[in-house]
Motif scaffolding. Structure first.
Motif: not given
Length: 213
Positions: A60, A62-63, A66-67, A150, A152, A176
């Motif tokens: 993903n 975007e996921h 962002k990190q 991370s 998914p 996280d």
């Protein structure tokens, strides 16, 4: 091996493959690699390693981006972000568009193995997307502080559970946990599985290795 381990004198098998204990099996911490612990790591040099979609993980953009942008907010570190052959074209485009004077982009399409090997010996901080087992264990072999980005999960599997297991062993820090205040610190002892396995094989064969370095 696809055949029974009983057909082989010695098998080097990662622990996450959940094989039985046997006298001819040496369990390894991940896949073996040629990297060695480094004495030249700098806390001011950072490396971000980006993988891609696999059967164990759903990628993903975007996921992940962002990190990465959150990691780049650390003001005292000069970063290099390197993709892999599995990295989607959309991710590569987004990485190249990141506006940051402290960031250098290294593309796998440019045959950058030598440059990447040099970075492994200098980067005191390394972040790796959790889909790439090889890059995670290569990073752990250098002695750097390792963070895990991370991704998914596509399914529950042995490989998908490896990052959490490494975190429990205090070898890596999950994103996280880091984002909520956990410190990113190097392991107390770098992995040097290639040396450990070489010595074990030599012992099983009755060889004497005078120089174990």
């Amino acid at each position: 091996p696809s055949l029974s381990a009983a057909f082989f004198d010695i098998c080097l098998i990662p622990w996450h493959d959940k094989t039985v204990q046997a006298s001819n099996i040496i369990h390894t911490e991940g896949p073996l690699n040629s990297l060695r612990p480094s004495n030249n790591l700098s806390a001011k040099k950072g490396l971000i390693l980006v993988g891609g979609k696999s059967k164990h993980f759903d990628w993903n953009d975007e996921h992940v981006l962002k990190q990465i942008n959150t990691v780049l907010e650390q003001p005292t570190i000069s970063w290099t972000v390197a993709d892999s052959p599995r990295t989607p074209a959309s991710t590569r485009a987004l990485l190249q568009d990141i506006k940051n004077d402290r960031l250098h982009y290294l593309s796998s399409a440019d045959k950058n193995e030598a440059a990447l090997s040099d970075l492994f010996q200098k980067a005191g901080v390394i972040w790796v997307s959790e889909d790439s087992m090889s890059m995670i264990y290569e990073s752990l072999s250098t002695g750097a502080a390792i963070g895990i980005l991370s991704v998914p999960k596509a399914q529950d599997s042995r490989l998908a559970g490896v990052p959490s297991s490494l975190s429990e062993k205090k070898l890596v820090t999950l994103f996280d946990d880091w984002s909520t205040g956990q410190a990113l610190v190097p392991p107390t002892k770098p992995l040097f599985e290639s040396q450990r396995c070489a010595l074990a094989v030599a012992s099983l064969l009755g060889w004497s290795m005078m120089n174990s370095t």
